[in-house]
Design a protein around this motif. Sequence first.
Motif, PDB file in Angstrom:
ATOM      1  N   SER A  75       0.811  -1.222   0.000  1.00 39.70           N
ATOM      2  CA  SER A  75       0.000   0.000   0.000  1.00 39.70           C
ATOM      3  C   SER A  75       0.841   1.268   0.000  1.00 39.70           C
ATOM      4  O   SER A  75       0.343   2.345  -0.312  1.00 39.70           O
ATOM      5  N   GLY A  76       2.112   1.145   0.419  1.00 37.09           N
ATOM      6  CA  GLY A  76       2.947   2.338   0.557  1.00 37.09           C
ATOM      7  C   GLY A  76       2.904   2.936   1.961  1.00 37.09           C
ATOM      8  O   GLY A  76       3.631   3.891   2.251  1.00 37.09           O
ATOM      9  N   ALA A  77       2.048   2.388   2.834  1.00 36.11           N
ATOM     10  CA  ALA A  77       1.947   2.932   4.201  1.00 36.11           C
ATOM     11  C   ALA A  77       3.175   2.539   5.024  1.00 36.11           C
ATOM     12  O   ALA A  77       3.732   1.450   4.816  1.00 36.11           O
ATOM     13  N   THR A  78       3.589   3.402   5.942  1.00 40.16           N
ATOM     14  CA  THR A  78       4.726   3.062   6.808  1.00 40.16           C
ATOM     15  C   THR A  78       4.285   2.024   7.843  1.00 40.16           C
ATOM     16  O   THR A  78       3.123   1.979   8.252  1.00 40.16           O
ATOM     17  N   ALA A  79       5.239   1.186   8.248  1.00 40.16           N
ATOM     18  CA  ALA A  79       4.936   0.105   9.180  1.00 40.16           C
ATOM     19  C   ALA A  79       4.587   0.674  10.552  1.00 40.16           C
ATOM     20  O   ALA A  79       5.120   1.698  10.973  1.00 40.16           O
ATOM     21  N   LEU A  80       3.678  -0.008  11.226  1.00 39.80           N
ATOM     22  CA  LEU A  80       3.247   0.412  12.563  1.00 39.80           C
ATOM     23  C   LEU A  80       4.310   0.032  13.593  1.00 39.80           C
ATOM     24  O   LEU A  80       4.725  -1.120  13.652  1.00 39.80           O
ATOM     25  N   ASP A  81       4.748   1.000  14.386  1.00 43.74           N
ATOM     26  CA  ASP A  81       5.748   0.765  15.436  1.00 43.74           C
ATOM     27  C   ASP A  81       5.051   0.865  16.789  1.00 43.74           C
ATOM     28  O   ASP A  81       4.911   1.948  17.358  1.00 43.74           O
ATOM     29  N   LEU A  82       4.588  -0.306  17.297  1.00 49.43           N
ATOM     30  CA  LEU A  82       3.779  -0.276  18.520  1.00 49.43           C
ATOM     31  C   LEU A  82       4.582   0.150  19.743  1.00 49.43           C
ATOM     32  O   LEU A  82       4.045   0.791  20.649  1.00 49.43           O
ATOM     33  N   ALA A  83       5.876  -0.168  19.765  1.00 45.87           N
ATOM     34  CA  ALA A  83       6.689   0.255  20.912  1.00 45.87           C
ATOM     35  C   ALA A  83       6.775   1.782  20.955  1.00 45.87           C
ATOM     36  O   ALA A  83       6.772   2.394  22.026  1.00 45.87           O
ATOM     37  N   ALA A  84       6.826   2.408  19.760  1.00 45.63           N
ATOM     38  CA  ALA A  84       6.852   3.875  19.727  1.00 45.63           C
ATOM     39  C   ALA A  84       5.498   4.447  20.142  1.00 45.63           C
ATOM     40  O   ALA A  84       5.429   5.495  20.783  1.00 45.63           O
ATOM     41  N   VAL A  85       4.411   3.733  19.804  1.00 45.69           N
ATOM     42  CA  VAL A  85       3.069   4.187  20.214  1.00 45.69           C
ATOM     43  C   VAL A  85       2.949   4.070  21.742  1.00 45.69           C
ATOM     44  O   VAL A  85       2.399   4.941  22.400  1.00 45.69           O
ATOM     45  N   GLY A  86       3.473   2.999  22.295  1.00 48.40           N
ATOM     46  CA  GLY A  86       3.531   2.842  23.758  1.00 48.40           C
ATOM     47  C   GLY A  86       2.246   2.319  24.354  1.00 48.40           C
ATOM     48  O   GLY A  86       2.173   1.168  24.754  1.00 48.40           O
ATOM     49  N   THR A  87       1.214   3.150  24.411  1.00 49.82           N
ATOM     50  CA  THR A  87      -0.059   2.712  24.992  1.00 49.82           C
ATOM     51  C   THR A  87      -1.194   3.056  24.045  1.00 49.82           C
ATOM     52  O   THR A  87      -1.101   4.002  23.266  1.00 49.82           O
ATOM     53  N   LEU A  88      -2.269   2.286  24.158  1.00 50.92           N
ATOM     54  CA  LEU A  88      -3.476   2.569  23.372  1.00 50.92           C
ATOM     55  C   LEU A  88      -4.573   2.978  24.356  1.00 50.92           C
ATOM     56  O   LEU A  88      -4.764   2.324  25.384  1.00 50.92           O
ATOM     57  N   ALA A  89      -5.265   4.078  24.061  1.00 51.25           N
ATOM     58  CA  ALA A  89      -6.245   4.621  25.010  1.00 51.25           C
ATOM     59  C   ALA A  89      -7.645   4.648  24.399  1.00 51.25           C
ATOM     60  O   ALA A  89      -7.804   4.811  23.185  1.00 51.25           O
ATOM     61  N   PHE A  90      -8.650   4.482  25.262  1.00 49.21           N
ATOM     62  CA  PHE A  90     -10.057   4.430  24.827  1.00 49.21           C
ATOM     63  C   PHE A  90     -10.928   5.201  25.803  1.00 49.21           C
ATOM     64  O   PHE A  90     -10.610   5.285  26.988  1.00 49.21           O
ATOM     65  N   GLU A  91     -12.025   5.752  25.318  1.00 47.86           N
ATOM     66  CA  GLU A  91     -13.018   6.371  26.197  1.00 47.86           C
ATOM     67  C   GLU A  91     -14.396   6.273  25.556  1.00 47.86           C
ATOM     68  O   GLU A  91     -14.498   6.018  24.354  1.00 47.86           O
ATOM     69  N   ARG A  92     -15.441   6.480  26.368  1.00 47.24           N
ATOM     70  CA  ARG A  92     -16.803   6.476  25.812  1.00 47.24           C
ATOM     71  C   ARG A  92     -17.131   7.842  25.246  1.00 47.24           C
ATOM     72  O   ARG A  92     -16.724   8.847  25.812  1.00 47.24           O
ATOM     73  N   PRO A  93     -17.896   7.901  24.136  1.00 45.16           N
ATOM     74  CA  PRO A  93     -18.273   9.222  23.603  1.00 45.16           C
ATOM     75  C   PRO A  93     -19.237   9.953  24.537  1.00 45.16           C
ATOM     76  O   PRO A  93     -20.068   9.329  25.184  1.00 45.16           O
ATOM     77  N   ASP A  94     -19.098  11.275  24.601  1.00 42.32           N
ATOM     78  CA  ASP A  94     -19.929  12.113  25.455  1.00 42.32           C
ATOM     79  C   ASP A  94     -21.124  12.605  24.621  1.00 42.32           C
ATOM     80  O   ASP A  94     -20.949  13.347  23.642  1.00 42.32           O
ATOM     81  N   ALA A  95     -22.330  12.178  25.003  1.00 49.40           N
ATOM     82  CA  ALA A  95     -23.535  12.483  24.206  1.00 49.40           C
ATOM     83  C   ALA A  95     -23.794  13.985  24.126  1.00 49.40           C
ATOM     84  O   ALA A  95     -24.343  14.473  23.143  1.00 49.40           O
TER      85      ALA A  95
END
Length: 400
Positions: free
Chosen positions: A291-311
């Motif tokens: 695809s031409g996309a750069t490879a994902l570097d998860l160690a550089a990302v470190g953490t993945l964060a999530f939250e619920r949407p605020d209505a």
Amino acid sequence: MTQKLTLLGATGSIGASTLDVVARHPGRFRVFALTAHRSADALLALCLRHAPAFAVLSGLPEDAGLRGRFAAAGCRSELLFGTQALERVAADPDCDVVMAAIVGAAGLAPTLAGARAGKRILLANKEALVMAGPFFMRAVRERGATLLPIDSEHNAVFQCLPQEPAQSAGRASTRAVRRILLTASGGPFRTAPLEGLSGVTPEEACAHPNWAMGRKISVDSATMMNKGLEVIEARWLFDVAPERIEVLIHAQSIIHSLVEFVDGSVIAQLSNPDMRVPIAHALGFPERIESGATALDLAAVGTLAFERPDARRFPCLGLAYAALREGGTAPAVLNAANEIAVAAFLEGKLRYTAIPQVIEHAMQAAPATAAESLETVLEADRRARAAARDGVAALMGRAA
Ligand code: NAD
Ligand code: MG
């Protein structure tokens, strides 16, 4: 075998990413047709580069002068004008694959024409499914078309579902699915003070933190109407009940969506935020291609964060669920009113916070009916646009 591609909306953001992927695989794809609304110069430049058999300017009437200019510049493509030409190049017997990348309701008729001609449809134009989900999916099934999602979330869900031979989105096996979790970045105003939102400018709304996209979808991402439209899109693409589709805010846009199965397993698809990833997936399917996309570097990302949407922050999301529950032409009304409200906001005529007010007004003024045909849907679209314009006019007076 070389696949011949019709690219509806070639001059847009998805159009550019598609041509970038296609150019990486010269033996595999040939560009059959490129379309633009009115941007003749941009279309000419693409034609000189990709040499399609047809070039379409759908928003312009027949123009001999332009035809002469294309020829004088060395363009050998046959130049067609008007909206009918979109349907012609989408359904042409010589075309194998249609990338549906027109923005808004204008994409419905040509995308449906491609489906009715049994093509392999790569669907970026989510508005088509929002407006006409049930009978669009019926056309795909009855005419033996193949439907592959380009929207990154739906492409992710498709990749997470069990793959069967000769699969297409509408045929996905969803019985073992407990929930579909669509991720959302939350846009540029995810953490902005609520009191300040009424004064935001179009430039601020279009400055998306992770994706560079067209202006309409950028505003939709800020209001989260984009996610609302995507919930409706997922309902029809994967044939899942609305209450099993949830939205999860994930500001980093690394996980593009997740599927939870009845045994408690959750499968996710990850990549750097780059639309060439889902585009290459669908272009190559069932094979995987570069695809031409750069490879994902998860160690550089470190953490993945999530939250619920605020209505309260994202009222458009609630309006989309309401339209989906109401059914019939309600999603088409929601979509049309949103297009009018977003255009008015981009022109500086409407406050950002008035966008959901205009949509609510239109949903009350243009009540839903059954959506049995393209004509009933287009009629609801027209009524909703008129009601939304009235809503914009009424709110403009109060904007100062
Ligand atoms: P864009 O505004 O960059 O491009 C739109 C294209 O459609 C242009 O080629 C334009 O000439 C054409 N067009 C506009 N109005 C038209 C009309 N009335 N009739 C015919 N053609 C018309 O939009 P985009 O960001 O590329 O988005 C295209 C579609 O893909 C939208 O439905 C959007 O929701 C969807 N999508 C985009 C992204 C993204 O990253 N850009 C991601 C997911 C889904
Ligand atoms: Mg998306």
